[in-house]
Design a protein around this motif. Structure first.
Motif, mmCIF file in Angstrom:
data_model
loop_
_atom_site.group_PDB
_atom_site.id
_atom_site.type_symbol
_atom_site.label_atom_id
_atom_site.label_comp_id
_atom_site.label_asym_id
_atom_site.label_seq_id
_atom_site.Cartn_x
_atom_site.Cartn_y
_atom_site.Cartn_z
ATOM 1 N N VAL A 105 0.842 -1.203 0.000
ATOM 2 C CA VAL A 105 0.000 0.000 0.000
ATOM 3 C C VAL A 105 0.873 1.249 0.000
ATOM 4 O O VAL A 105 0.619 2.210 -0.738
ATOM 5 C CB VAL A 105 -0.949 -0.001 1.223
ATOM 6 C CG1 VAL A 105 -1.635 1.362 1.373
ATOM 7 C CG2 VAL A 105 -1.992 -1.102 1.088
ATOM 8 N N ILE A 106 1.921 1.248 0.814
ATOM 9 C CA ILE A 106 2.843 2.391 0.865
ATOM 10 C C ILE A 106 3.463 2.646 -0.503
ATOM 11 O O ILE A 106 3.507 3.782 -0.982
ATOM 12 C CB ILE A 106 3.940 2.131 1.921
ATOM 13 C CG1 ILE A 106 3.344 2.181 3.326
ATOM 14 C CG2 ILE A 106 5.073 3.155 1.790
ATOM 15 C CD1 ILE A 106 4.298 1.713 4.415
ATOM 16 N N GLU A 107 3.940 1.601 -1.135
ATOM 17 C CA GLU A 107 4.608 1.759 -2.425
ATOM 18 C C GLU A 107 3.625 2.173 -3.520
ATOM 19 O O GLU A 107 3.948 3.011 -4.368
ATOM 20 C CB GLU A 107 5.327 0.460 -2.813
ATOM 21 C CG GLU A 107 6.552 0.153 -1.972
ATOM 22 C CD GLU A 107 7.648 1.202 -2.145
ATOM 23 O OE1 GLU A 107 7.708 1.871 -3.208
ATOM 24 O OE2 GLU A 107 8.451 1.364 -1.203
ATOM 25 N N GLU A 108 2.430 1.597 -3.499
ATOM 26 C CA GLU A 108 1.437 1.925 -4.520
ATOM 27 C C GLU A 108 0.987 3.382 -4.382
ATOM 28 O O GLU A 108 0.810 4.088 -5.381
ATOM 29 C CB GLU A 108 0.237 0.989 -4.397
ATOM 30 C CG GLU A 108 -0.754 1.064 -5.538
ATOM 31 C CD GLU A 108 -0.210 0.552 -6.863
ATOM 32 O OE1 GLU A 108 -0.779 0.914 -7.914
ATOM 33 O OE2 GLU A 108 0.788 -0.199 -6.845
ATOM 34 N N SER A 109 0.812 3.815 -3.156
ATOM 35 C CA SER A 109 0.459 5.213 -2.912
ATOM 36 C C SER A 109 1.550 6.139 -3.438
ATOM 37 O O SER A 109 1.285 7.117 -4.143
ATOM 38 C CB SER A 109 0.253 5.435 -1.409
ATOM 39 O OG SER A 109 0.048 6.798 -1.122
ATOM 40 N N HIS A 110 2.781 5.810 -3.103
ATOM 41 C CA HIS A 110 3.923 6.623 -3.536
ATOM 42 C C HIS A 110 4.031 6.685 -5.055
ATOM 43 O O HIS A 110 4.254 7.760 -5.631
ATOM 44 C CB HIS A 110 5.206 6.038 -2.932
ATOM 45 C CG HIS A 110 6.458 6.738 -3.345
ATOM 46 N ND1 HIS A 110 6.755 8.035 -2.967
ATOM 47 C CD2 HIS A 110 7.497 6.326 -4.124
ATOM 48 C CE1 HIS A 110 7.929 8.388 -3.482
ATOM 49 N NE2 HIS A 110 8.388 7.371 -4.197
ATOM 50 N N LEU A 111 3.865 5.551 -5.713
ATOM 51 C CA LEU A 111 3.973 5.498 -7.166
ATOM 52 C C LEU A 111 2.914 6.358 -7.857
ATOM 53 O O LEU A 111 3.122 6.849 -8.970
ATOM 54 C CB LEU A 111 3.854 4.050 -7.657
ATOM 55 C CG LEU A 111 5.059 3.150 -7.385
ATOM 56 C CD1 LEU A 111 4.741 1.708 -7.743
ATOM 57 C CD2 LEU A 111 6.284 3.625 -8.167
ATOM 58 N N ASN A 112 1.797 6.562 -7.189
ATOM 59 C CA ASN A 112 0.717 7.364 -7.756
ATOM 60 C C ASN A 112 0.748 8.824 -7.302
ATOM 61 O O ASN A 112 -0.205 9.572 -7.552
ATOM 62 C CB ASN A 112 -0.639 6.735 -7.422
ATOM 63 C CG ASN A 112 -0.959 5.549 -8.313
ATOM 64 O OD1 ASN A 112 -1.434 5.712 -9.432
ATOM 65 N ND2 ASN A 112 -0.662 4.347 -7.817
ATOM 66 N N GLY A 113 1.834 9.200 -6.641
ATOM 67 C CA GLY A 113 1.985 10.597 -6.245
ATOM 68 C C GLY A 113 1.183 11.015 -5.041
ATOM 69 O O GLY A 113 0.930 12.206 -4.837
ATOM 70 N N ILE A 114 0.776 10.053 -4.218
ATOM 71 C CA ILE A 114 0.041 10.339 -2.990
ATOM 72 C C ILE A 114 1.019 10.236 -1.815
ATOM 73 O O ILE A 114 1.715 9.226 -1.675
ATOM 74 C CB ILE A 114 -1.120 9.350 -2.786
ATOM 75 C CG1 ILE A 114 -2.110 9.451 -3.955
ATOM 76 C CG2 ILE A 114 -1.830 9.597 -1.465
ATOM 77 C CD1 ILE A 114 -3.188 8.385 -3.942
ATOM 78 N N ALA A 115 1.082 11.256 -0.995
ATOM 79 C CA ALA A 115 2.016 11.254 0.134
ATOM 80 C C ALA A 115 1.622 10.198 1.162
ATOM 81 O O ALA A 115 0.439 9.900 1.345
ATOM 82 C CB ALA A 115 2.062 12.634 0.788
ATOM 83 N N ASN A 116 2.619 9.636 1.846
ATOM 84 C CA ASN A 116 2.397 8.619 2.877
ATOM 85 C C ASN A 116 2.733 9.169 4.257
ATOM 86 O O ASN A 116 3.838 9.656 4.491
ATOM 87 C CB ASN A 116 3.280 7.391 2.618
ATOM 88 C CG ASN A 116 2.736 6.500 1.531
ATOM 89 O OD1 ASN A 116 1.590 6.054 1.608
ATOM 90 N ND2 ASN A 116 3.534 6.233 0.511
ATOM 91 N N TYR A 117 1.764 9.083 5.153
ATOM 92 C CA TYR A 117 1.960 9.458 6.554
ATOM 93 C C TYR A 117 1.639 8.207 7.364
ATOM 94 O O TYR A 117 0.484 7.836 7.508
ATOM 95 C CB TYR A 117 1.021 10.605 6.915
ATOM 96 C CG TYR A 117 1.064 11.099 8.347
ATOM 97 C CD1 TYR A 117 2.116 10.817 9.206
ATOM 98 C CD2 TYR A 117 0.025 11.893 8.828
ATOM 99 C CE1 TYR A 117 2.134 11.296 10.502
ATOM 100 C CE2 TYR A 117 0.032 12.383 10.122
ATOM 101 C CZ TYR A 117 1.081 12.079 10.962
ATOM 102 O OH TYR A 117 1.089 12.565 12.255
ATOM 103 N N ILE A 118 2.658 7.508 7.849
ATOM 104 C CA ILE A 118 2.417 6.219 8.499
ATOM 105 C C ILE A 118 2.356 6.362 10.019
ATOM 106 O O ILE A 118 3.058 7.182 10.620
ATOM 107 C CB ILE A 118 3.475 5.160 8.111
ATOM 108 C CG1 ILE A 118 4.851 5.489 8.698
ATOM 109 C CG2 ILE A 118 3.548 4.994 6.599
ATOM 110 C CD1 ILE A 118 5.836 4.335 8.603
ATOM 111 N N TYR A 119 1.479 5.572 10.603
ATOM 112 C CA TYR A 119 1.297 5.538 12.057
ATOM 113 C C TYR A 119 1.903 4.238 12.576
ATOM 114 O O TYR A 119 1.573 3.147 12.094
ATOM 115 C CB TYR A 119 -0.197 5.593 12.386
ATOM 116 C CG TYR A 119 -0.526 5.323 13.832
ATOM 117 C CD1 TYR A 119 -0.428 6.325 14.793
ATOM 118 C CD2 TYR A 119 -0.949 4.054 14.232
ATOM 119 C CE1 TYR A 119 -0.737 6.068 16.122
ATOM 120 C CE2 TYR A 119 -1.264 3.788 15.560
ATOM 121 C CZ TYR A 119 -1.160 4.802 16.493
ATOM 122 O OH TYR A 119 -1.461 4.544 17.807
ATOM 123 N N LEU A 120 2.800 4.350 13.548
ATOM 124 C CA LEU A 120 3.447 3.187 14.148
ATOM 125 C C LEU A 120 3.113 3.124 15.632
ATOM 126 O O LEU A 120 3.106 4.154 16.320
ATOM 127 C CB LEU A 120 4.970 3.257 13.963
ATOM 128 C CG LEU A 120 5.480 3.317 12.521
ATOM 129 C CD1 LEU A 120 6.997 3.460 12.507
ATOM 130 C CD2 LEU A 120 5.062 2.070 11.738
#
Length: 238
Positions: A105-120
Motif C-alpha cells: 500500500v505504501i509503495e502503490e500510494s507513492h507510485l501514484n503521487g500520494i504522500a504517505n503518513y504512516i502511524y506506528l
C-alpha cells in the motif's frame, strides 16, 4: 468489527456546498471503507481542493486502478495505520492485515503521487526487541516512499475489549493514585511477568529507532502539528 452507519454521497455534497471556497477535506481518525470512498470520489473531485485521511493498509486498497482514481480525485495524502512490521504482533492483536500488505500500500500510494503518513504503535504487551526491529526494517526498506511518521506508545484504555480480556494477553491492569494528574481514559499496566512494555518501548525508541538515519530524516520533515488531528474540532478558549 464495530457497526457503522453509511451515509449517502449526497450528504457530503450538501456539507461541502456550505464550505467557503474550494475546501480541503480531512477525514478524521476512522478509515473510510474503500467501497464507500469510491462512491464519494466524484463529489470530492468536483467540490474540494483535495482530501486526505486515515486508511487501513489492507488489500482492498490495492484494487487495480484505485490508487490512480484516488489521485485523480484529489487525494493528497494517506494516513495509514501500519502499526508494526511484526507479523506476530499484528496477528496477535487481530489487526486484519500483514506487514507485506502494508508495504505494498505504501509503495502503490507513492507510485501514484500520494504522500504517505504512516502511524506506528510500540509497547503492545508481548512485544520484543525482535518485533521492534522488524518495524525498523520496514521503515528502512520503504524510506523513500514514506513522507511523514507518527510514533505512538500503547496506552491501555480504561474500557475496551482488550482491558476486559486482559488475562488472555498477559496484561496486569493497575490503578492511578487518586491525586495523580493524568487523563482517566487509560489505565497503567504491566505484563503478568512484571515487565513494562511501555518503558521497554520508550527505551528502544530513544536508543535505537530514532537514532536511525532514515527514521530521523522522516521525523524531521514531519510537521509537529500533524499530530493535532482534532484541532479543528476543538472550541477556542479565548
Amino acid at each position: 468489527e464495530k457497526p457503522y452507519t453509511i451515509l449517502p454521497p449526497g450528504n457530503l455534497e450538501k456539507l461541502l456546498a456550505c464550505a467557503d471556497g474550494n475546501a480541503v477535506v480531512h477525514f478524521i481518525d476512522s478509515a473510510v471503507p474503500p467501497e464507500e470512498l469510491k462512491n464519494v470520489l466524484p463529489v470530492l473531485k468536483t467540490m474540494t481542493g483535495g482530501f486526505y485521511g486515515f486508511a487501513r493498509p489492507e488489500s482492498s486498497l490495492l484494487e487495480p486502478d484505485l490508487m490512480a482514481r484516488l489521485k485523480r480525485s484529489g487525494c493528497l495524502m494517506l494516513q495509514t495505520g501500519v502499526e508494526s512490521g511484526s507479523p506476530g504482533i499484528l496477528k496477535r492483536f487481530r489487526k486484519g492485515f500483514l506487514p507485506s500488505t502494508a508495504e505494498r500500500v505504501i509503495e502503490e500510494s507513492h507510485l501514484n503521487g500520494i504522500a504517505n503518513y504512516i502511524y506506528l504503535l510500540f509497547g503492545l504487551p508481548g512485544e520484543t526487541d525482535m518485533d521492534r526491529n522488524l518495524t525498523l526494517e520496514l521503515v528502512r526498506k520503504h524510506a523513500d516512499a514514506i513522507d511523514f511518521m507518527n510514533i505512538s506508545v500503547f496506552n491501555l484504555p480504561e474500557r475496551s475489549e482488550l482491558t476486559e480480556r486482559a488475562d488472555e494477553f498477559d496484561i496486569e491492569p493497575g490503578e492511578y493514585d487518586a491525586d495523580s494528574r493524568v487523563l482517566r481514559f487509560y489505565r497503567p499496566f504491566t505484563e503478568t511477568s512484571g515487565g513494562n512494555p511501555r518503558i521497554q518501548a520508550r527505551r528502544y525508541l530513544n536508543d535505537v529507532f530514532k537514532q536511525d538515519d532514515d527514521v530521523a530524516r522522516i521525523l524531521q520533515q514531519t510537521p509537529r502539528w500533524f499530530r493535532a488531528a482534532h484541532m479543528a474540532l476543538m472550541k477556542p478558549s479565548y
